[in-house]
Design a protein around this motif. Sequence first.
Motif, PDB file in Angstrom:
ATOM      1  N   LEU A  57      10.111   4.287   0.643  1.00 14.68           N
ATOM      2  CA  LEU A  57       8.717   4.572   0.303  1.00 14.68           C
ATOM      3  C   LEU A  57       8.206   5.780   1.088  1.00 14.68           C
ATOM      4  O   LEU A  57       7.545   6.662   0.533  1.00 14.68           O
ATOM      5  CB  LEU A  57       7.840   3.337   0.586  1.00 14.68           C
ATOM      6  CG  LEU A  57       6.337   3.550   0.407  1.00 14.68           C
ATOM      7  CD1 LEU A  57       5.996   4.016  -0.996  1.00 14.68           C
ATOM      8  CD2 LEU A  57       5.574   2.263   0.733  1.00 14.68           C
ATOM      9  N   ASN A  58       8.532   5.826   2.372  1.00 18.86           N
ATOM     10  CA  ASN A  58       8.089   6.967   3.176  1.00 18.86           C
ATOM     11  C   ASN A  58       8.609   8.285   2.601  1.00 18.86           C
ATOM     12  O   ASN A  58       7.867   9.268   2.499  1.00 18.86           O
ATOM     13  CB  ASN A  58       8.572   6.815   4.623  1.00 18.86           C
ATOM     14  CG  ASN A  58       7.816   5.737   5.379  1.00 18.86           C
ATOM     15  OD1 ASN A  58       6.843   5.162   4.872  1.00 18.86           O
ATOM     16  ND2 ASN A  58       8.255   5.422   6.582  1.00 18.86           N
TER      17      ASN A  58
ATOM     18  N   ALA B 171       7.670  13.273  -0.520  1.00 16.52           N
ATOM     19  CA  ALA B 171       7.934  14.156  -1.665  1.00 16.52           C
ATOM     20  C   ALA B 171       6.657  14.315  -2.483  1.00 16.52           C
ATOM     21  O   ALA B 171       6.292  15.411  -2.895  1.00 16.52           O
ATOM     22  CB  ALA B 171       9.058  13.572  -2.527  1.00 16.52           C
ATOM     23  N   ARG B 172       5.967  13.228  -2.712  1.00 21.75           N
ATOM     24  CA  ARG B 172       4.768  13.272  -3.543  1.00 21.75           C
ATOM     25  C   ARG B 172       3.668  14.124  -2.919  1.00 21.75           C
ATOM     26  O   ARG B 172       2.948  14.854  -3.598  1.00 21.75           O
ATOM     27  CB  ARG B 172       4.235  11.854  -3.757  1.00 21.75           C
ATOM     28  CG  ARG B 172       3.078  11.819  -4.725  1.00 21.75           C
ATOM     29  CD  ARG B 172       2.405  10.484  -4.741  1.00 21.75           C
ATOM     30  NE  ARG B 172       1.637  10.260  -3.520  1.00 21.75           N
ATOM     31  CZ  ARG B 172       0.762   9.272  -3.384  1.00 21.75           C
ATOM     32  NH1 ARG B 172       0.591   8.410  -4.363  1.00 21.75           N
ATOM     33  NH2 ARG B 172       0.099   9.124  -2.267  1.00 21.75           N
ATOM     34  N   ASP B 173       3.541  14.016  -1.584  1.00 23.01           N
ATOM     35  CA  ASP B 173       2.472  14.758  -0.924  1.00 23.01           C
ATOM     36  C   ASP B 173       2.858  16.197  -0.636  1.00 23.01           C
ATOM     37  O   ASP B 173       2.069  16.948  -0.071  1.00 23.01           O
ATOM     38  CB  ASP B 173       2.075  14.047   0.370  1.00 23.01           C
ATOM     39  CG  ASP B 173       1.586  12.632   0.085  1.00 23.01           C
ATOM     40  OD1 ASP B 173       1.240  12.364  -1.088  1.00 23.01           O
ATOM     41  OD2 ASP B 173       1.583  11.792   0.998  1.00 23.01           O
TER      42      ASP B 173
ATOM     43  N   ALA C 133       0.837  -1.195   0.000  1.00 22.02           N
ATOM     44  CA  ALA C 133       0.000   0.000   0.000  1.00 22.02           C
ATOM     45  C   ALA C 133       0.875   1.248   0.000  1.00 22.02           C
ATOM     46  O   ALA C 133       1.935   1.275   0.612  1.00 22.02           O
ATOM     47  CB  ALA C 133      -0.891   0.006   1.238  1.00 22.02           C
ATOM     48  N   ALA C 134       0.426   2.292  -0.701  1.00 20.90           N
ATOM     49  CA  ALA C 134       1.183   3.532  -0.764  1.00 20.90           C
ATOM     50  C   ALA C 134       0.873   4.377   0.462  1.00 20.90           C
ATOM     51  O   ALA C 134       0.286   5.453   0.368  1.00 20.90           O
ATOM     52  CB  ALA C 134       0.856   4.287  -2.052  1.00 20.90           C
ATOM     53  N   VAL C 135       1.251   3.863   1.624  1.00 16.34           N
ATOM     54  CA  VAL C 135       1.026   4.619   2.853  1.00 16.34           C
ATOM     55  C   VAL C 135       2.300   4.606   3.679  1.00 16.34           C
ATOM     56  O   VAL C 135       3.111   3.691   3.586  1.00 16.34           O
ATOM     57  CB  VAL C 135      -0.118   4.027   3.717  1.00 16.34           C
ATOM     58  CG1 VAL C 135      -1.454   4.207   3.034  1.00 16.34           C
ATOM     59  CG2 VAL C 135       0.140   2.568   4.028  1.00 16.34           C
ATOM     60  N   ILE C 136       2.439   5.656   4.468  1.00 18.69           N
ATOM     61  CA  ILE C 136       3.604   5.758   5.333  1.00 18.69           C
ATOM     62  C   ILE C 136       3.413   4.835   6.517  1.00 18.69           C
ATOM     63  O   ILE C 136       2.343   4.789   7.118  1.00 18.69           O
ATOM     64  CB  ILE C 136       3.776   7.221   5.782  1.00 18.69           C
ATOM     65  CG1 ILE C 136       4.261   8.019   4.582  1.00 18.69           C
ATOM     66  CG2 ILE C 136       4.721   7.331   6.951  1.00 18.69           C
ATOM     67  CD1 ILE C 136       4.358   9.487   4.819  1.00 18.69           C
TER      68      ILE C 136
ATOM     69  N   ARG D 162       7.678   6.670  15.033  1.00 19.45           N
ATOM     70  CA  ARG D 162       7.058   7.882  14.533  1.00 19.45           C
ATOM     71  C   ARG D 162       6.535   7.640  13.123  1.00 19.45           C
ATOM     72  O   ARG D 162       6.923   6.685  12.455  1.00 19.45           O
ATOM     73  CB  ARG D 162       8.001   9.066  14.593  1.00 19.45           C
ATOM     74  CG  ARG D 162       8.850   9.217  13.385  1.00 19.45           C
ATOM     75  CD  ARG D 162       9.580  10.527  13.401  1.00 19.45           C
ATOM     76  NE  ARG D 162      11.009  10.256  13.324  1.00 19.45           N
ATOM     77  CZ  ARG D 162      11.921  10.825  14.080  1.00 19.45           C
ATOM     78  NH1 ARG D 162      11.591  11.683  14.997  1.00 19.45           N
ATOM     79  NH2 ARG D 162      13.194  10.536  13.933  1.00 19.45           N
ATOM     80  N   GLU D 163       5.697   8.547  12.693  1.00 20.43           N
ATOM     81  CA  GLU D 163       5.002   8.371  11.425  1.00 20.43           C
ATOM     82  C   GLU D 163       5.989   8.302  10.272  1.00 20.43           C
ATOM     83  O   GLU D 163       5.854   7.503   9.375  1.00 20.43           O
ATOM     84  CB  GLU D 163       4.042   9.556  11.255  1.00 20.43           C
ATOM     85  CG  GLU D 163       3.228   9.495  10.011  1.00 20.43           C
ATOM     86  CD  GLU D 163       3.030  10.870   9.417  1.00 20.43           C
ATOM     87  OE1 GLU D 163       2.538  10.923   8.292  1.00 20.43           O
ATOM     88  OE2 GLU D 163       3.366  11.873  10.069  1.00 20.43           O
TER      89      GLU D 163
END
Length: 735
Positions: A289-290, A295-297, A113-116, A186-187
């Motif tokens: 990925l994080n 960068a993307r967000d 999944a594309a999530v942090i 942490r996130e």
Amino acid sequence: MSATACIYQVAVPTPLQRTFDYLAAPEMATLTPGTRVRVSFGRREMVGVIMGQSDRSELPRERLKPIGRALDAQPVLAPSLLNLLIWASDYYHHPIGEVIHTALPVRLREGAAAVIVGMKFWTLTSKGQALDRESLKRAPAQKRIFEALAAAPQGLDAAQLAAISPRWGAAIKALQAKEWVSSHQRESQLFSNAGPTRAPELYPAQQSAIAAITQELAGFHPYLLHGVTGSGKTEVYLGVIDRVLAQGKQALVLVPEIGLTPQVVDRFTRRFPVPVVVLHSGLNDQERLNAWLAARDGRARIVIGTRSAVFAPLKHPGLIVVDEEHDASYKQQDGFRYSARDVALMRASREAVPIVLGSATPSLESLKRAREGGYTLLELPDRTGGAGMPEVRLLDMRRLKPSDGLSLPLREAIAARLQRQEQSLLFLNRRGFAPVWMCHDCGWLAPCRRCDAQLTLHQKRGKLLCHHCGAEQEITARCPTCQGENLHPLGEGTERVEGALEKFFPQARIVRIDRDSTRRKGALEEKLQRVHAGDADILVGTQMLSKGHDFPNVTLVGILNADQGLYGADFRSGERLFQMIMQVSGRAGRADKPGEVLIQTWHPDHPVFAALQRHDFHGFADFALTERSETGYPPYSHLALLRAESPRPGMALKFLADARALGLGLPPAPVVQILEPAPAPMERRAGRYRAQLLVQSPARAPLHGFLGRWLAQLAEAPLAKKVRWSLDVDPLDMY
Ligand code: ADP
Ligand code: ZN
Ligand code: ZN
């Protein structure tokens, strides 16, 4: 949409230059391009990316497979990035599925999944903060980790700790057991720097460069920033980034592989109170990925990375910087052979942002474009802090007898540095003890069994190694040809020079930096640290030393085998030699301690050296560009190289001869020349026979038109499935 399922074109990572049609299930929501999907391909499950939609296919509907499921609610690739990848796939004639694969972080390629996801990090406890560091004297790894944590109140994650010590795992466990360190989640690794440093008072040349670039930050403007090492180029990048950040935009900074040092990253992270992400090889897949998502967000405001970071997604792109734009590491040398610098230019143009290419020694391609007005040329003429350029002296080896590669004047110059407690740096582009192991009775040279090359003697390891295929052999004491025992090493590598220095200067502290001496993780950082701390008198190493590191206490640079570059097999070898020596010259000496560069050469009259003595990049470029225009090489032509290899002798050449015939049979593209196929300069490598075919054209468009038509035919050539072949557009290495 109608009740009938719709057809999607999906890019999957296969060597085929096309997309594949799949059916969406009727209940599936519309899938936007850039969305990942799971599909079955042949007998395998793959992660593909939606490229487009249509209501027809070349195949009958009943033969189309359904899409397994969508992996993203929102596309992972925004249209601008997806379109850039499509362009790159066309330009480099590389399959779109593989191009997209290269651009995605590993976790996304695998379907995650594309999530942090939360990351573990460590900080000092209050008990740890009160601790006297000297109590860790006996545990050096713990001490280093402890000191790093003390300097990083926001904590450090696994990748950062691993960069500090390869034994960080055990060390952190021990520190935790003593309750001096605690771990947290942490996130993401994003944090803003709370106490940014101030910019120095800028020099007029820096001010005008920044003014020129920031005068119009909207729209595509390419700049070539030329200034020797230490002339303040990085400060110019920082000055421009400052303005870009003020507009709420992001900056993408590309650095060469070897230039991504903590010192470089620090300058960017310390200056601004914004989150910075660094895409480097030390990240694990989740961390990468994080960083990619940040960068993307748009949360990461500065994105720094090596070659592949050119594909980092940006929500609000505002600027691209390519530092050391001439560096060879920007070109990927296998698979998808793209040039990150050239992709960056295309990206800047499509995203309508300025791009700054910086270098002490711009590539001739970039320089020519700048001279013709395609890029705005900005010059920083002087080194900062009043330092002059070092004096460059040529040591005429026709008259001097070297001992273990070191001539007498060079040894005297080193001795003088030792006396003044200054550092010396010696370059030699050859690792190992000696490049040849030779029988002095009959002339036999120890060969690699799998390559057309000699084995290199590595005395410390007690082996003969092949630098081309990695083969390893015992050191033969008896000649297999004449049975004599008169075998000796011939020539010098870094290991031998290190030994010679130990003999000549027994009191000196010598540090060797090459691939052998830095194989262990963290070893390079350790050695550089020693040099910076003044725990080293003489550095000897390969070109690993020439980039990315500043050595302010080095006042002598010795180039041991400069001539290798003068008459190399590659038309770029002279350019590389000039770049290398110019780069190091810029690192030697400071205002209060002028530097000196000594070059050992058998060809002191070569014009490359005259330009180096004057520190005259433009003079060198004039000479080199004239040579290129006479020989018709880039930047006066565009090249593509078709390479082929096969374990069977002659097959690769045969394939290329067929390929040439196919090319000549196509509707003529008058300016495109297909040269005769030729064996590679080192024909046999790792047991494979290699050959190459050069295609040359004065203009890009006809070349690319031709390549497209030609490749479509090549796949059908009789030997196409029997040899391994690949096309390299704008090749950087010609062997
Ligand atoms: P380059 O990127 O061209 O190698 P840098 O920007 O790294 O040059 O500058 C070289 C050194 O000079 C660095 O230590 C930098 O901090 C310092 N420096 C750069 N510009 C200035 C300035 N205007 N005033 C004082 N020091 C500067
Ligand atoms: Zn012999
Ligand atoms: Zn070999």
